[in-house]
Design a protein around this motif. Structure first.
Motif, PDB file in Angstrom:
ATOM      1  N   VAL B 247       0.858  -1.174   0.000  1.00 52.90           N
ATOM      2  CA  VAL B 247       0.000   0.000   0.000  1.00 52.90           C
ATOM      3  C   VAL B 247       0.900   1.231   0.000  1.00 52.90           C
ATOM      4  CG1 VAL B 247      -1.981   1.051   1.135  1.00 52.90           C
ATOM      5  CG2 VAL B 247      -1.449  -1.370   1.511  1.00 52.90           C
ATOM      6  N   ALA B 248       0.655   2.126  -0.909  1.00 56.00           N
ATOM      7  CA  ALA B 248       1.436   3.355  -0.925  1.00 56.00           C
ATOM      8  C   ALA B 248       1.155   4.105   0.369  1.00 56.00           C
ATOM      9  CB  ALA B 248       1.051   4.210  -2.121  1.00 56.00           C
ATOM     10  N   PRO B 249       2.210   4.501   1.083  1.00 56.13           N
ATOM     11  CA  PRO B 249       1.963   5.174   2.357  1.00 56.13           C
ATOM     12  C   PRO B 249       1.274   6.522   2.156  1.00 56.13           C
ATOM     13  CG  PRO B 249       4.303   5.185   1.798  1.00 56.13           C
ATOM     14  CD  PRO B 249       3.624   4.352   0.775  1.00 56.13           C
ATOM     15  N   GLN B 250       0.463   6.874   3.149  1.00 61.28           N
ATOM     16  CA  GLN B 250      -0.238   8.140   3.109  1.00 61.28           C
ATOM     17  C   GLN B 250       0.782   9.258   3.261  1.00 61.28           C
ATOM     18  OE1 GLN B 250      -3.518   7.293   2.760  1.00 61.28           O
ATOM     19  NE2 GLN B 250      -3.702   9.342   1.932  1.00 61.28           N
ATOM     20  N   VAL B 251       0.806  10.175   2.334  1.00 64.92           N
ATOM     21  CA  VAL B 251       1.785  11.246   2.428  1.00 64.92           C
ATOM     22  C   VAL B 251       1.136  12.468   3.065  1.00 64.92           C
ATOM     23  CG1 VAL B 251       3.416  12.637   1.147  1.00 64.92           C
ATOM     24  CG2 VAL B 251       2.764  10.367   0.332  1.00 64.92           C
ATOM     25  N   PRO B 252       1.657  12.880   4.200  1.00 66.23           N
ATOM     26  CA  PRO B 252       1.060  14.040   4.849  1.00 66.23           C
ATOM     27  C   PRO B 252       1.410  15.314   4.083  1.00 66.23           C
ATOM     28  CG  PRO B 252       2.995  13.336   6.047  1.00 66.23           C
ATOM     29  CD  PRO B 252       2.797  12.365   4.935  1.00 66.23           C
ATOM     30  N   VAL B 253       0.509  16.262   4.134  1.00 67.70           N
ATOM     31  CA  VAL B 253       0.787  17.557   3.515  1.00 67.70           C
ATOM     32  C   VAL B 253       1.430  18.432   4.582  1.00 67.70           C
ATOM     33  CG1 VAL B 253      -0.198  19.565   2.392  1.00 67.70           C
ATOM     34  CG2 VAL B 253      -1.148  17.287   1.975  1.00 67.70           C
ATOM     35  N   HIS B 254       2.560  18.995   4.226  1.00 68.69           N
ATOM     36  CA  HIS B 254       3.302  19.754   5.224  1.00 68.69           C
ATOM     37  C   HIS B 254       2.949  21.234   5.188  1.00 68.69           C
ATOM     38  CE1 HIS B 254       6.377  16.325   4.879  1.00 68.69           C
ATOM     39  NE2 HIS B 254       5.572  16.126   5.919  1.00 68.69           N
ATOM     40  N   GLU B 255       2.924  21.818   6.369  1.00 64.59           N
ATOM     41  CA  GLU B 255       2.735  23.253   6.528  1.00 64.59           C
ATOM     42  C   GLU B 255       4.116  23.896   6.410  1.00 64.59           C
ATOM     43  OE1 GLU B 255      -0.122  26.035   6.907  1.00 64.59           O
ATOM     44  OE2 GLU B 255      -0.552  23.925   7.325  1.00 64.59           O
ATOM     45  N   LEU B 256       4.351  24.701   5.381  1.00 63.65           N
ATOM     46  CA  LEU B 256       5.691  25.248   5.193  1.00 63.65           C
ATOM     47  C   LEU B 256       5.864  26.573   5.926  1.00 63.65           C
ATOM     48  CD1 LEU B 256       6.519  24.444   1.498  1.00 63.65           C
ATOM     49  CD2 LEU B 256       6.611  23.037   3.542  1.00 63.65           C
ATOM     50  N   GLY B 257       7.031  26.738   6.556  1.00 60.53           N
ATOM     51  CA  GLY B 257       7.307  27.957   7.303  1.00 60.53           C
ATOM     52  C   GLY B 257       8.492  28.720   6.732  1.00 60.53           C
ATOM     53  N   ALA B 258       9.255  29.338   7.609  1.00 61.54           N
ATOM     54  CA  ALA B 258      10.372  30.176   7.194  1.00 61.54           C
ATOM     55  C   ALA B 258      11.510  29.329   6.638  1.00 61.54           C
ATOM     56  CB  ALA B 258      10.880  30.983   8.393  1.00 61.54           C
ATOM     57  N   THR B 259      12.397  29.957   5.875  1.00 64.06           N
ATOM     58  CA  THR B 259      13.555  29.274   5.329  1.00 64.06           C
ATOM     59  C   THR B 259      14.520  28.900   6.457  1.00 64.06           C
ATOM     60  OG1 THR B 259      13.406  30.449   3.243  1.00 64.06           O
ATOM     61  CG2 THR B 259      15.556  29.498   3.808  1.00 64.06           C
ATOM     62  N   VAL B 260      14.891  27.633   6.521  1.00 59.35           N
ATOM     63  CA  VAL B 260      15.818  27.182   7.565  1.00 59.35           C
ATOM     64  C   VAL B 260      17.222  27.020   6.980  1.00 59.35           C
ATOM     65  CG1 VAL B 260      16.372  25.330   9.177  1.00 59.35           C
ATOM     66  CG2 VAL B 260      13.997  26.025   8.836  1.00 59.35           C
ATOM     67  N   LEU B 261      17.303  26.352   5.833  1.00 56.70           N
ATOM     68  CA  LEU B 261      18.619  26.184   5.198  1.00 56.70           C
ATOM     69  C   LEU B 261      18.680  27.015   3.935  1.00 56.70           C
ATOM     70  CD1 LEU B 261      21.392  24.770   4.771  1.00 56.70           C
ATOM     71  CD2 LEU B 261      20.159  23.023   3.478  1.00 56.70           C
ATOM     72  N   GLY B 262      19.690  27.838   3.833  1.00 54.73           N
ATOM     73  CA  GLY B 262      19.928  28.579   2.608  1.00 54.73           C
ATOM     74  C   GLY B 262      21.311  28.252   2.086  1.00 54.73           C
ATOM     75  N   VAL B 263      21.369  27.776   0.847  1.00 53.20           N
ATOM     76  CA  VAL B 263      22.653  27.507   0.207  1.00 53.20           C
ATOM     77  C   VAL B 263      22.747  28.450  -0.972  1.00 53.20           C
ATOM     78  CG1 VAL B 263      23.983  25.813  -1.105  1.00 53.20           C
ATOM     79  CG2 VAL B 263      22.713  25.099   0.933  1.00 53.20           C
ATOM     80  N   GLU B 264      23.789  29.282  -1.006  1.00 48.92           N
ATOM     81  CA  GLU B 264      23.891  30.310  -2.044  1.00 48.92           C
ATOM     82  C   GLU B 264      25.181  30.187  -2.825  1.00 48.92           C
ATOM     83  OE1 GLU B 264      23.545  33.998   0.014  1.00 48.92           O
ATOM     84  OE2 GLU B 264      21.515  33.594   0.728  1.00 48.92           O
ATOM     85  N   SER B 265      25.077  30.020  -4.116  1.00 42.49           N
ATOM     86  CA  SER B 265      26.232  29.963  -5.045  1.00 42.49           C
ATOM     87  C   SER B 265      27.383  29.139  -4.490  1.00 42.49           C
ATOM     88  CB  SER B 265      26.781  31.363  -5.353  1.00 42.49           C
ATOM     89  OG  SER B 265      25.752  32.276  -5.470  1.00 42.49           O
ATOM     90  N   LEU B 266      27.076  27.967  -3.987  1.00 47.10           N
ATOM     91  CA  LEU B 266      28.078  27.176  -3.292  1.00 47.10           C
ATOM     92  C   LEU B 266      29.031  26.491  -4.269  1.00 47.10           C
ATOM     93  CD1 LEU B 266      28.766  26.393  -0.346  1.00 47.10           C
ATOM     94  CD2 LEU B 266      27.484  24.301  -0.720  1.00 47.10           C
ATOM     95  N   GLU B 267      30.322  26.677  -4.008  1.00 43.57           N
ATOM     96  CA  GLU B 267      31.355  25.989  -4.796  1.00 43.57           C
ATOM     97  C   GLU B 267      32.162  25.118  -3.838  1.00 43.57           C
ATOM     98  OE1 GLU B 267      32.732  27.065  -8.059  1.00 43.57           O
ATOM     99  OE2 GLU B 267      31.246  28.622  -8.498  1.00 43.57           O
ATOM    100  N   VAL B 268      32.335  23.861  -4.210  1.00 44.59           N
ATOM    101  CA  VAL B 268      33.091  22.948  -3.344  1.00 44.59           C
ATOM    102  C   VAL B 268      34.025  22.127  -4.214  1.00 44.59           C
ATOM    103  CG1 VAL B 268      32.929  20.973  -1.778  1.00 44.59           C
ATOM    104  CG2 VAL B 268      31.241  22.794  -1.635  1.00 44.59           C
ATOM    105  N   ARG B 269      35.227  21.926  -3.707  1.00 38.47           N
ATOM    106  CA  ARG B 269      36.151  21.034  -4.427  1.00 38.47           C
ATOM    107  C   ARG B 269      35.990  19.606  -3.906  1.00 38.47           C
ATOM    108  NH1 ARG B 269      37.817  24.390  -7.350  1.00 38.47           N
ATOM    109  NH2 ARG B 269      38.850  26.343  -6.862  1.00 38.47           N
TER     110      ARG B 269
END
Lengths: 299, 505, 350
Positions: B247-269
């Protein structure tokens, strides 16, 4: 002080003598490194060789017997190292340390049991390695003292460098050795005997270190002194790193380290305190590690 | 289809293999004909890899017989199996990165003259073999520089060079793009047409149905059925795998809030100093689960490690809760509310030689409650550990037992349990269910859902598209160190994700 | 019951190692024409017996530097740092202690304390330098610490042969330190000194720190799996500096204890010839770097060494057999992977 004046026949002539023990031990370390074994027991193997050489020369009546026993002593201790490192799969670093301490303890114990002395053993019956003078080359400026007038082990070390270079990159054994060192499990799934190759590399390092020890106790001097390897095995470990486990690179590193030792030796002749000149090779070896920049050893 | 009529290439009869008290294979029969492609399917831990390990000489069976080409065989090592005509492509490639393709293929059975390696002959033979089977490779390339799909071809060439007539592939498509995958299928069909028997281990039913003539299903170490793929469906196969209708699990609908993680123009070697991330932008909001899809090695690990603080970025910013933590030490990120479940469970997530309680203490040893004035309170630490063990149903007899005594699923629950203990607002989680049994998967998935329902932000990196499609609110796809696409959950399908993962869209 | 079970599980390996070495040593003696039973018997008497427990006291006296250097090594190993530089750190500590004790006017307890402090700093800073090289320049600690022993030894030797030489004695040594700076004797006439108690107290303190404190927890976890500790927020660089400084400082402390308590001056070779640092290192390896284990294993190795003297007196076997036995024990320890560095499995081997 005239700096160029330092480069006299004494300095040039001592360079191959000082570089050879380090080079032979480092070639052994190189083979182990390529097979994926970190061998820090070179110091102890070399010391066993130095002692064996004196025993062989004293009882066997000649330098050749000395070299033979030196190689056997190196092989015997290396076999023990291989047994614990390969068959019993112990911690390589602890085994290396134990082998070094065992060699140091055993040689002192046997020095007393066999010769009844402490500290050092010197006797007219111990025959040193003969010196080969190369006709024609001998008279040349610079090159003469550099190339001529050394024991056969010095020339053997150069030949061994070339032989190992060819073995590693032209021979099937070299290909397998490199594979084993890089990914032992993959080699095993293809039916290549990982343990056998590692035994071979470790035993070869034992024989090479035995030769190195013979050069120390029958070539550079003609006596045995407690712990006479004096860290040269460790300098060889650094030479393997510095030369990136490549025979020619290791040769270069050993020439550099040998040169600092002969420079220290030469400076001592200028009445500088021996303690200061003797520390020169260790300082230069240490400095070379800054250039080498090992792969990060921690997380 | 002639496959069913041909003589069996190999037969396994009544194979039983125990590891301690666990029965990995229980009287398994398997008979595969020459020219047949056989799928071997089952959940993680069903016994597929063990069974093939027995066939390939890596495990000695406790009972049963192996027959190859009609002859009873006993394999003490893979070498015996190779000699009997078997070849295996392991999930983790067994290749030497610093050697060339030709050297890798001939390794162990090299052409030589008096011990001197004949490189020219090796190159010639490999090139000829590659051409004959349509496996495009350059014999002189260093394997370490090759893309994953080509490395897999090298593995297949290794088996063919040793004249393998039975080829086993363990989860071969896990690391491939869809394009590479169809190329692989072409090669396998060609091999089968020339008379080879192919065993294709997978848990991707769609692929098994597409490629294989027949499929054998394992569950809990037993065969639950062998079916003709032409006459079955994915539903029926999964019923055989799981034992009940999925049975496909019931997917809850999430209440979205403020931005917690912000990744900006990230460059990594990355590991070899090569650039692994090129100017990546990404946000995860409170209550949101953002899934990251991609073929392994496209920068996902580097992204996780850069956020977690294990890998310093070359440029760009990482913000947690609005605070710039790009170059902050890990302890500071933890205090800012970061929880991290790494991909390498035993190498990064745990100290397996340490006790369960000690593993659960990591990162919390600064709490005055557990270490008043810097002195550990053993009672409090054990009590807290017992709480986690109970909540996540971790199977362990005592919290002072070493983590090494736990199974993979229990170890993973230990890591997840520890990370969710903290008052976190961001959870970075890599491959949360790799090598984990079904019941543990359920526990872990529920924990992730609860965390997000309580307002936590989750960055979920997974190679299981199913996992992403059931858990994530939206899925971003990484290719070559960049985000190449983003799909809302409702628009996501394996096909669309697959195209993006291949960098084709 | 559980703590007992773990304690016993920890003993099994070292006991097997000791048993193996004793057996190998016996074979070796038979091969070199000696009677192993007589030799071992004389060794035990030599270590523990003697008139008025004289040999036992000798063992205790010998145990102080061995246990101290064992602790110095164990502190580093436990956190996963391969400090092989105990010898140089010990020598520089002893040298600094002697120099300060000689240089400060007055003497007395304050001078002794300052001399000890100088020893801690000298040993600690020498080790810290190696930590700095590894952390900042990725110079492998294992090799750098080992190589740094030689310049340290040669430097100390140079000083006592030239500028600091006690010209009157004609030997390579400094002048004798003032009587008030020497460590107090325990009991009249005996050779036991306060330093023995200092070392014992240090071991107990270290055991508490390693087992029961936050810092000790971080050390242990970093030793078991450095990447795990790092991901959990442990600052490995800071830990490395702290651990290496402590390790070196402990070695320096042993130097001060020997100089102030036994030799009463710095004598060239007096700290290196008895191989305190290397014996201590073997002690740490034998006990899996557990501080309380260092106490037990250190006493054991001290007994093997004093027993060696007794054996040499009573039989024909040279006392250097003790060194062979110790090295064999470590070889057997190495065969048991889980008793490697850090007292547990290394990263990724699980």
């Amino acid at each position: 002080m005239d700096l160029l004046g330092l480069f006299d026949a004494t300095l040039l002539g001592s360079l191959p003598r000082f570089a050879t023990p380090i080079l032979l031990a480092a070639l052994g370390g190189l083979l182990c490194e390529r097979a994926g074994v970190f061998n820090i027991g070179l110091e102890g193997l070399m010391l066993a060789g130095a002692f064996g050489a004196v025993v062989g020369s004293y009882f066997g009546g000649g330098a050749l017997a000395g070299v033979g026993v030196a190689v056997l002593a190196g092989l015997a201790l290396a076999a023990l190292l291989a047994l614990f490192a390969v068959t019993l799969r112990g911690n390589e670093i602890v085994i290396g340390i134990a082998i070094n301490l065992l060699a140091s303890g055993l040689t002192v114990y046997l020095l007393r049991s066999i010769f009844g002395v402490k500290g050092a053993f010197q006797d007219p019956a111990v025959v040193g390695l003969p010196i080969h003078r190369l006709p024609g080359v001998e008279a040349l400026p610079f090159l003469g003292p550099l190339l001529s007038g050394h024991s056969s082990i010095v020339y053997l070390a150069l030949a061994a460098t070339a032989a190992i270079q060819l073995l590693l990159f032209r021979h099937v054994i070299g290909l397998r050795l490199r594979g084993v060192g890089e990914h032992a499990e993959a080699a095993m799934t293809l039916g290549v005997g990982v343990d056998r190759l590692r035994y071979g590399a470790i035993l070869a390092s034992g024989a090479l270190c035995g030769l190195a020890g013979a050069q120390l106790s029958l070539g550079n001097v003609t006596l045995f002194v407690e712990n006479m390897s004096a860290g040269r095995g460790w300098i060889a470990v650094v030479a393997v790193m510095f030369g990136r486990a490549h025979p020619l690179g290791v040769l270069g590193a050993c020439l550099l380290f040998g040169f600092t030792e002969s420079l220290g030796f030469r400076l001592q002749g200028l009445m500088l305190p021996s303690q200061l000149t003797e520390s020169l090779p260790y300082m230069v070896t240490l400095a070379s590690l800054f250039v080498f920049r090992a792969r990060a050893s921690r997380g | 289809m002639a496959a069913g009529l041909a003589a069996p290439a190999f037969e396994l009869e009544g194979i039983t293999k125990r590891f301690g008290a666990v029965i990995a294979n229980d009287a398994v029969d398997l008979r595969v004909a020459a020219g047949e492609i056989r799928g071997l399917v089952g959940e993680n831990g069903a016994g597929k890899t063990t069974l093939m390990g027995v066939l390939y000489g890596m495990h000695r069976p406790d009972g049963g017989t192996i027959r190859v080409a009609g002859r009873t065989r006993r394999f003490d090592s893979p070498l015996d199996a190779i000699r009997a005509g078997l070849g295996m492509v392991h999930q983790h490639f067994m290749l030497f990165d610093s050697l060339t393709v030709a050297e890798n293929v001939v390794f162990g059975s090299e052409p030589a003259r008096g011990g001197v390696f004949d490189l020219a002959a090796a190159r010639r033979r490999v090139a000829r073999l590659a051409e004959r089977y349509g496996l495009e490779v350059d014999p002189d390339s260093r394997v370490g520089r090759l893309p994953v799909g080509v490395r897999q071809r090298v593995e297949i060439l290794k088996a063919l060079y040793r004249r393998a007539e039975i080829l086993i592939l363990d989860e071969p498509t896990a690391v491939l793009t869809p394009g590479e995958q169809s190329a692989l299928f072409e090669v396998l069909r060609r091999l089968a047409a020339e008379g080879a028997a192919v065993v294709f281990i997978s848990h991707k039913l769609r692929e098994v149905l597409e490629l294989c003539h027949r499929a054998t299903v394992l569950r809990g170490g037993r065969v639950t059925g062998t079916v003709e793929t032409a006459r079955t469906t994915a539903d029926e196969l999964s019923r055989l795998m799981v034992g009940k209708k999925v049975v496909a699990p019931q997917v809850p609908v999430h209440e979205l809030g403020a931005t917690v993680l912000g990744v900006e123009s990230l460059e990594v070697r990355g590991r070899h100093g090569r650039s692994a991330l090129h100017g990546l932008d990404l946000t995860v909001r409170s209550g949101e689960i953002v899934g990251v899809a991609g073929v392994a090695g496209n920068g996902q690990s580097e992204l996780a490690e850069a956020v977690a603080g294990l890998r310093p970025p070359a440029a760009g910013r990482v913000l947690i809760g609005g605070a710039d933590l790009t170059h902050a030490p890990i302890a500071l990120r933890r205090r800012a509310g970061l929880a991290y479940v790494p991909e390498d469970r035993d190498g990064t997530g745990l100290a397996v030689a340490a006790s369960v309680a000690e593993n659960l203490l990591m990162g919390f040893e600064g709490e005055p409650r557990l270490a008043p004035r810097g002195v550990l309170d053993a009672e409090a630490i054990d009590a807290r550990a017992r709480g986690v063990v109970e909540r996540y149903a971790i199977q362990v007899s005592h919290v002072r037992d070493p983590a090494a005594t736990l199974s993979g699923g229990n170890r993973q629950k230990l890591v997840v349990g520890r990370e969710l203990l903290r008052d976190a607002r961001l959870l970075v989680v890599e491959q949360p269910t790799r090598g984990v049994d079904l019941s543990s998967i359920e526990v872990i998935h529920r924990a992730l859902g609860d965390f997000s329902a309580a307002g936590g932000a989750v960055l979920l990196i997974s190679s299981e598209l199913n996992e992403l499609m059931t858990l994530a609110d939206r899925i971003v796809v990484m290719y070559g160190g960049r985000l190449v696409g983003e799909l809302e959950r409702d628009n996501a399908s394996e096909e669309r994700l697959g195209l993006l993962m291949a960098g084709a869209a | 019951m559980r703590p007992w079970r773990t304690a016993l599980a920890g003993l099994e390996g070292p006991l097997v190692a000791v048993g193996g070495a004793v057996a190998a040593g016996a074979l070796f003696m038979v091969a070199t024409g000696h009677d192993p039973l007589a030799a071992y018997g004389a060794m035990i008497t030599g270590a523990l017996g003697g008139r008025g427990l004289g040999n036992l006291l000798a063992t205790l006296l010998r145990a102080a530097p061995i246990v101290g250097m064992g602790l110095a090594a164990a502190v580093a190993f436990r956190a996963g740092f391969f400090n092989l530089g105990g010898e140089g750190q010990l020598v520089l500590g002893g040298l600094a202690g002697a120099v300060v004790a000689l240089a400060l006017p007055g003497g007395g307890l304050l001078t002794a304390l300052l001399a000890t402090l100088a020893a801690l700093l000298a040993g600690g800073l020498w080790a810290l330098a190696a930590a700095f090289f590894e952390i900042r320049f990725r110079v492998p600690l294992l090799v750098s610490t080992l190589l740094m022993n030689y310049p340290a030894r040669l430097f100390a030797s140079y000083l006592v042969n030239h500028p600091l030489r006690d010209v009157g004695s004609g030997l390579p040594q400094t002048e004798r330190i003032a009587g008030g700076v020497e460590l107090a004797r325990l009991g009249a006439g005996g050779r036991l000194h306060l330093g023995v108690l200092v070392v014992a107290a240090t071991v107990l303190a270290a055991a508490f720190v390693v087992r029961r404190t936050r810092v000790g927890y971080r050390m242990r976890m970093a030793g078991l799996n450095a990447r795990f500790a790092r991901a959990g927020g442990v600052d490995l660089d800071r830990l490395g500096y702290g651990v290496m400084f402590s390790s070196g400082a402990l070695a320096g402390l042993v130097g001060a204890v020997q100089v102030l308590g036994v030799h009463h001056r710095f004598i060239d070779g007096s700290l290196t010839d008895p191989l305190w640092a290397w014996t201590g290192l073997m002690v740490a390896l034998l006990c899996g770097s557990r501080p309380l284990g260092v106490l037990v294993a250190g006493l054991f190795f001290a007994a093997v060494q004093t027993g060696g003297f007794g054996m040499e007196r009573a039989t024909e076997v040279p006392r250097e057999l003790s060194r062979v036995l110790q090295a064999l024990i470590i070889l057997f320890v190495a065969a048991q992977a889980r008793f490697g560095f850090g007292g547990g499995e290394r990263e990724g081997t699980g």
